[in-house]
Design an enzyme around this catalytic site. Structure first.
Site, PDB file in Angstrom:
ATOM      1  N   GLY A   1       6.884   5.079   8.121  1.00 48.87           N
ATOM      2  CA  GLY A   1       5.934   6.172   8.315  1.00 48.87           C
ATOM      3  C   GLY A   1       6.141   6.788   9.688  1.00 48.87           C
ATOM      4  O   GLY A   1       7.228   6.707  10.268  1.00 48.87           O
ATOM      5  N   SER A   2       5.075   7.363  10.213  1.00 48.15           N
ATOM      6  CA  SER A   2       5.199   8.103  11.466  1.00 48.15           C
ATOM      7  C   SER A   2       5.307   7.157  12.661  1.00 48.15           C
ATOM      8  O   SER A   2       4.829   6.019  12.627  1.00 48.15           O
ATOM      9  CB  SER A   2       3.970   9.002  11.641  1.00 48.15           C
ATOM     10  OG  SER A   2       2.809   8.192  11.679  1.00 48.15           O
ATOM     11  N   THR A   3       5.879   7.660  13.726  1.00 48.11           N
ATOM     12  CA  THR A   3       5.985   6.888  14.965  1.00 48.11           C
ATOM     13  C   THR A   3       4.591   6.575  15.513  1.00 48.11           C
ATOM     14  O   THR A   3       4.335   5.480  16.018  1.00 48.11           O
ATOM     15  CB  THR A   3       6.849   7.673  15.979  1.00 48.11           C
ATOM     16  OG1 THR A   3       8.176   7.748  15.437  1.00 48.11           O
ATOM     17  CG2 THR A   3       6.903   7.001  17.334  1.00 48.11           C
TER      18      THR A   3
ATOM     19  N   GLU B   1       8.901  15.867  15.842  1.00 48.64           N
ATOM     20  CA  GLU B   1       9.264  15.933  14.424  1.00 48.64           C
ATOM     21  C   GLU B   1       8.341  16.915  13.698  1.00 48.64           C
ATOM     22  O   GLU B   1       7.123  16.822  13.814  1.00 48.64           O
ATOM     23  CB  GLU B   1       9.088  14.531  13.822  1.00 48.64           C
ATOM     24  CG  GLU B   1       9.584  14.431  12.404  1.00 48.64           C
ATOM     25  CD  GLU B   1       9.336  13.049  11.795  1.00 48.64           C
ATOM     26  OE1 GLU B   1       8.241  12.491  11.989  1.00 48.64           O
ATOM     27  OE2 GLU B   1      10.239  12.553  11.107  1.00 48.64           O
TER      28      GLU B   1
ATOM     29  N   GLU C   1      10.155   1.519  10.307  1.00 49.92           N
ATOM     30  CA  GLU C   1      11.048   2.655  10.036  1.00 49.92           C
ATOM     31  C   GLU C   1      10.247   3.920  10.306  1.00 49.92           C
ATOM     32  O   GLU C   1       9.355   4.270   9.517  1.00 49.92           O
ATOM     33  CB  GLU C   1      11.521   2.618   8.578  1.00 49.92           C
ATOM     34  CG  GLU C   1      12.289   1.374   8.205  1.00 49.92           C
ATOM     35  CD  GLU C   1      13.618   1.250   8.930  1.00 49.92           C
ATOM     36  OE1 GLU C   1      14.161   2.280   9.378  1.00 49.92           O
ATOM     37  OE2 GLU C   1      14.112   0.121   9.054  1.00 49.92           O
TER      38      GLU C   1
ATOM     39  N   CYS D   1      13.049  11.768   6.356  1.00 52.37           N
ATOM     40  CA  CYS D   1      13.201  11.327   7.750  1.00 52.37           C
ATOM     41  C   CYS D   1      14.620  11.541   8.259  1.00 52.37           C
ATOM     42  O   CYS D   1      14.841  11.635   9.463  1.00 52.37           O
ATOM     43  CB  CYS D   1      12.823   9.853   7.862  1.00 52.37           C
ATOM     44  SG  CYS D   1      13.755   8.828   6.708  1.00 52.37           S
TER      45      CYS D   1
ATOM     46  N   LYS E   1       0.834  -1.193   0.000  1.00 47.98           N
ATOM     47  CA  LYS E   1       0.000   0.000   0.000  1.00 47.98           C
ATOM     48  C   LYS E   1       0.878   1.255   0.000  1.00 47.98           C
ATOM     49  O   LYS E   1       1.614   1.496   0.960  1.00 47.98           O
ATOM     50  CB  LYS E   1      -0.902   0.028   1.236  1.00 47.98           C
ATOM     51  CG  LYS E   1      -1.979   1.086   1.109  1.00 47.98           C
ATOM     52  CD  LYS E   1      -2.703   1.339   2.420  1.00 47.98           C
ATOM     53  CE  LYS E   1      -2.075   2.430   3.217  1.00 47.98           C
ATOM     54  NZ  LYS E   1      -2.022   3.746   2.540  1.00 47.98           N
TER      55      LYS E   1
HETATM   56  P1  NAD Z   1       1.979   8.008   8.157  1.00 48.69           P
HETATM   57  O1  NAD Z   1       2.381   7.173   9.312  1.00 48.69           O
HETATM   58  O2  NAD Z   1       0.830   8.906   8.299  1.00 48.69           O
HETATM   59  O3  NAD Z   1       1.636   7.068   6.898  1.00 48.69           O
HETATM   60  C1  NAD Z   1       2.582   6.158   6.348  1.00 48.69           C
HETATM   61  C2  NAD Z   1       1.829   5.044   5.663  1.00 48.69           C
HETATM   62  O4  NAD Z   1       1.148   4.273   6.657  1.00 48.69           O
HETATM   63  C3  NAD Z   1       0.738   5.501   4.694  1.00 48.69           C
HETATM   64  O5  NAD Z   1       0.674   4.593   3.619  1.00 48.69           O
HETATM   65  C4  NAD Z   1      -0.517   5.442   5.549  1.00 48.69           C
HETATM   66  O6  NAD Z   1      -1.688   5.278   4.794  1.00 48.69           O
HETATM   67  C5  NAD Z   1      -0.235   4.218   6.384  1.00 48.69           C
HETATM   68  N1  NAD Z   1      -0.901   4.175   7.681  1.00 48.69           N
HETATM   69  C6  NAD Z   1      -1.225   5.206   8.496  1.00 48.69           C
HETATM   70  N2  NAD Z   1      -1.830   4.753   9.605  1.00 48.69           N
HETATM   71  C7  NAD Z   1      -1.867   3.405   9.510  1.00 48.69           C
HETATM   72  C8  NAD Z   1      -2.377   2.369  10.329  1.00 48.69           C
HETATM   73  N3  NAD Z   1      -2.986   2.623  11.497  1.00 48.69           N
HETATM   74  N4  NAD Z   1      -2.247   1.084   9.909  1.00 48.69           N
HETATM   75  C9  NAD Z   1      -1.634   0.807   8.743  1.00 48.69           C
HETATM   76  N5  NAD Z   1      -1.165   1.745   7.903  1.00 48.69           N
HETATM   77  C10 NAD Z   1      -1.269   3.030   8.288  1.00 48.69           C
HETATM   78  O7  NAD Z   1       3.299   8.769   7.694  1.00 48.69           O
HETATM   79  P2  NAD Z   1       3.435   9.854   6.523  1.00 48.69           P
HETATM   80  O8  NAD Z   1       2.848  11.125   7.025  1.00 48.69           O
HETATM   81  O9  NAD Z   1       2.955   9.266   5.249  1.00 48.69           O
HETATM   82  O10 NAD Z   1       5.026   9.977   6.427  1.00 48.69           O
HETATM   83  C11 NAD Z   1       5.797  10.815   7.210  1.00 48.69           C
HETATM   84  C12 NAD Z   1       6.448  10.046   8.345  1.00 48.69           C
HETATM   85  O11 NAD Z   1       7.230   8.963   7.830  1.00 48.69           O
HETATM   86  C13 NAD Z   1       7.425  10.889   9.135  1.00 48.69           C
HETATM   87  O12 NAD Z   1       7.233  10.645  10.496  1.00 48.69           O
HETATM   88  C14 NAD Z   1       8.793  10.383   8.682  1.00 48.69           C
HETATM   89  O13 NAD Z   1       9.831  10.569   9.598  1.00 48.69           O
HETATM   90  C15 NAD Z   1       8.513   8.950   8.452  1.00 48.69           C
HETATM   91  N6  NAD Z   1       9.507   8.355   7.571  1.00 48.69           N
HETATM   92  C16 NAD Z   1      10.425   7.493   8.116  1.00 48.69           C
HETATM   93  C17 NAD Z   1      11.413   6.939   7.306  1.00 48.69           C
HETATM   94  C18 NAD Z   1      12.440   5.998   7.854  1.00 48.69           C
HETATM   95  O14 NAD Z   1      13.122   5.345   7.070  1.00 48.69           O
HETATM   96  N7  NAD Z   1      12.588   5.892   9.156  1.00 48.69           N
HETATM   97  C19 NAD Z   1      11.439   7.257   5.938  1.00 48.69           C
HETATM   98  C20 NAD Z   1      10.486   8.147   5.436  1.00 48.69           C
HETATM   99  C21 NAD Z   1       9.514   8.669   6.261  1.00 48.69           C
END
Ligand code: NAD
Length: 450
Positions: free
Chosen positions: A196-198, A354, A218, A252, A143
Site C-alpha cells: 500500500g502507500s508509504t 506519487e 511493499e 506501483c 484484509k
Molecule cells: P493504502 O495504504 O491507503 O491502503 C492499502 C491497504 O492498507 C488497504 O487495505 C487499507 O485499508 C490498509 N491500511 C491503510 N491504513 C492502514 C493502517 N494504518 N493499518 C493497517 N492497514 C492500513 O494504499 P492504497 O491507496 O490502497 O493503494 C495505493 C498505494 O499502494 C500506492 O502508494 C501504491 O504505490 C502502493 N502499491 C505498492 C505496490 C508495491 O508492490 N510496492 C503495489 C501496489 C500498490
C-alpha cells in the site's frame, strides 16, 4: 451499481485469530502434498470463474474488463499455482562441520500472519500474499482494500469449495485505521505482509516494530523511465505508453517520470503526446477502452489536485489535464484524460510525490550521469526502466539506479521466482519465489554433534 461490505472492528479480528489458532494445529502439519493439492484446486477454480471474477474486479475498480480478464484474474490463479508447486520444491540448508557436527535448518511456519493489500490490483495482490503464507503452513488473517472488496469475498467461496479447512484463511473486511490496525496490533499475529502507500507503511512499521513482528512492506513509487537516444524506438514508444498509463497509471510500477536524452527529446515529445491523445477513455466494459475509470471519488480528487499543483509549479500540460465524461451509463464516473507534463525540475512536488494516476512528467538529460542523478532524485526506489541498445551502458546504469526492480528494454515482464520489492521509501523486504516462503517461515538451526 452499489453494495455493502462489513465494517469489521477489533472484536471481529479477535474472532478470526481464535479461528486461526484452532486451525493452525492441523494446517501447520498438513503434508506439503495436501497443501499443494488444495492450493492448486483454488487456482483451477479461479480459472473456472474467470468471467465472474473479471467482471466483479472491473465493476469494483474501474479498470477495463479486457485487462481484468487478461492480467488480474489469470495472475491470481498463477499466484496460487506458483506457490502450490513451490512448496513441493522448498528445501532447507545443511552446513557440515566436517567430522565434528552437522547443522540443518528447519523452516517452520510462523503461526498466524496478517496480509493487507491495496485496491489497484485487488485479487492479484491479495493472492500474491495469501498463497505463499498458506503454502508455508501458516494460517492467515487477510484484509483486502475497503475500496475493492468484492473479489476477495468471491475468493472466500472458492477456498471453501476447494476444501481449504475452516480457520486457515480468514478474510476480514473493513477500513485501514480500524480493521487494518487491529490486525497489525494483535499479539497473536506474528508477521505483517503489507502492500500500500508509504504513509500507511510508516504507521504499520511504527506499531509492529516494537512488537518485533516480521514485516514485509511493499510501498509507493515514483519510478524513472530512462530513455537513451540509441533505443529501439518503436518498442520503447509502445511500451512507454503502457508503462505510463496502464490501469489508469494506478500501478506501483508505472514509470511516472520519463527522462529523455536531449537529442531525441522533441521527437519523443511529439510522438508520445500524439499516441497518448489516441488512448480511448471510456466505459470499462467496452472492448476498445484503453483508459477506464479512476477507482474512487477520493482518488479522482487527489489526482486532479496533483495536476493543479503541477500547473501552479509552472508545468506545461502537453495533453490531458482534465476530467472526461463518457456518454451513457458512465457519464457520472471518475475519468481523467491521460496527462503529460513538461517544464518541471526534479525537486518540485510533481516530480517528488506519487500521483498514482494517468499523469507523467517529461525531463531531459544530456549525459549518463545526469540521467542517473535525475533517476535517483526522489525518496522512492521501487522500479526503473532503461531504454538503450548499448548493453554495457544499460547494465552500468542498472547497477547505479536506486531501485529494487530494473527493466532493460521492457517493462512489467514478471518471473514470479525473482525478488520483488523496493528500496528507500518504497519498502522493506522482498516478495516472490523463495524470498516469500522464507519470509513466511521461521528459520531454526539444529546442530548435531557427530
Ligand atoms: P493504502 O495504504 O491507503 O491502503 C492499502 C491497504 O492498507 C488497504 O487495505 C487499507 O485499508 C490498509 N491500511 C491503510 N491504513 C492502514 C493502517 N494504518 N493499518 C493497517 N492497514 C492500513 O494504499 P492504497 O491507496 O490502497 O493503494 C495505493 C498505494 O499502494 C500506492 O502508494 C501504491 O504505490 C502502493 N502499491 C505498492 C505496490 C508495491 O508492490 N510496492 C503495489 C501496489 C500498490
Amino acid at each position: 451499481m452499489s453494495g455493502q461490505v462489513p465494517d469489521s472492528n477489533e472484536k471481529d479480528v479477535n474472532i478470526a485469530v481464535e479461528a486461526a489458532k484452532k486451525a493452525f494445529t492441523s494446517w501447520s502439519v498438513t503434508p506439503a502434498e495436501e497443501r499443494f493439492r488444495i492450493l492448486n484446486r483454488i487456482a483451477e477454480l479461479i480459472d473456472a470463474s474467470l468471467d465472474d471474477l473479471a467482471l466483479a474486479e472491473t465493476n469494483d475498480n474501474g479498470k477495463p474488463l479486457w485487462l481484468s480478464r487478461k492480467v488480474d484474474i489469470p495472475r491470481a490463479s498463477a499466484n496460487f499455482r506458483f506457490f502450490a508447486t513451490g512448496i513441493m520444491h522448498f528445501a532447507t540448508e545443511s552446513h557440515s562441520m566436517e567430522d565434528k557436527a552437522v547443522n540443518y535448518t528447519l523452516r517452520q511456519p510462523l503461526g498466524i500472519v496478517g496480509c493487507i493489500s491495496p485496491w489497484n490490483l485487488p485479487l492479484y495482490l491479495f493472492t500474491w500474499k495469501i498463497a505463499p503464507a498458506l503454502a508455508a503452513g501458516n494460517c492467515v488473517i487477510a484484509k483486502p482494500s475497503e475500496v475493492t472488496p468484492v473479489t476477495a469475498f468471491l475468493l472466500s467461496k472458492i477456498c471453501q469449495e476447494a476444501g481449504l479447512p475452516p480457520g486457515v484463511l480468514n478474510i476480514v473486511h473493513g477500513t485501514g485505521n480500524i480493521t487494518g490496525e487491529a490486525i497489525v496490533k494483535h499479539p497473536g499475529i506474528k508477521a505483517i505482509s503489507f502492500t500500500g502507500s508509504t504513509r500507511a507503511g510508516e504507521r504499520i512499521a511504527a506499531i509492529a516494530a516494537p512488537k518485533f513482528k516480521k514485516l514485509s512492506l511493499e510501498l509507493g513509487g515514483k519510478n524513472p523511465n530512462i530513455i537513451f537516444a540509441d533505443c529501439d524506438w518503436e518498442n520503447m514508444m509502445r511500451t512507454s505508453i503502457q508503462s505510463s498509463f496502464s490501469n489508469q497509471g494506478e500501478i506501483c510500477l508505472c514509470g511516472s517520470r520519463i527522462l529523455v536524452e536531449e537529442s531525441i527529446y522533441e521527437k519523443f515529445k511529439t510522438e508520445f503526446v500524439e499516441r497518448t491523445k489516441a488512448l480511448t477513455v471510456a466505459d470499462p466494459l467496452e472492448e476498445n477502452t484503453r483508459q477506464g475509470a479512476i477507482v474512487s471519488k477520493v482518488h479522482f480528487d487527489k489526482i486532479m489536485r496533483c495536476i493543479d499543483t503541477a500547473r501552479q509549479e509552472g508545468g506545461r500540460i502537453l495533453c490531458g489535464g482534465h476530467s472526461v465524461r463518457p456518454e451513457g451509463r458512465c457519464a457520472n464516473g471518475y475519468f481523467i484524460q491521460p496527462t503529460v507534463i513538461e517544464g518541471l525540475g526534479p525537486e518540485c512536488h510533481t516530480n517528488q510525490e506519487e500521483v498514482f494516476g494517468p499523469v507523467v512528467t517529461l525531463q531531459s538529460f544530456r549525459t549518463e550521469d545526469e540521467a542517473l542523478h535525475l533517476a535517483n532524485a526522489t525518496q522512492y526506489g521501487l522500479s526503473a526502466t532503461i531504454w538503450t541498445q548499448d548493453i554495457s551502458k544499460a547494465n552500468r546504469v542498472a547497477a547505479k539506479v536506486e531501485s529494487g526492480i530494473i527493466w532493460i528494454n521492457c517493462w512489467l515482464l514478471r518471473d514470479l521466482r525473482t525478488p520483488f520489492g523496493g528500496m528507500k521509501s518504497s519498502g522493506v523486504g522482498r516478495e516472490g519465489g523463495w524470498e516469500a516462503l522464507r519470509f513466511f517461515t521461521e528459520a531454526k538451526n539444529i546442530c548435531v554433534q557427530l
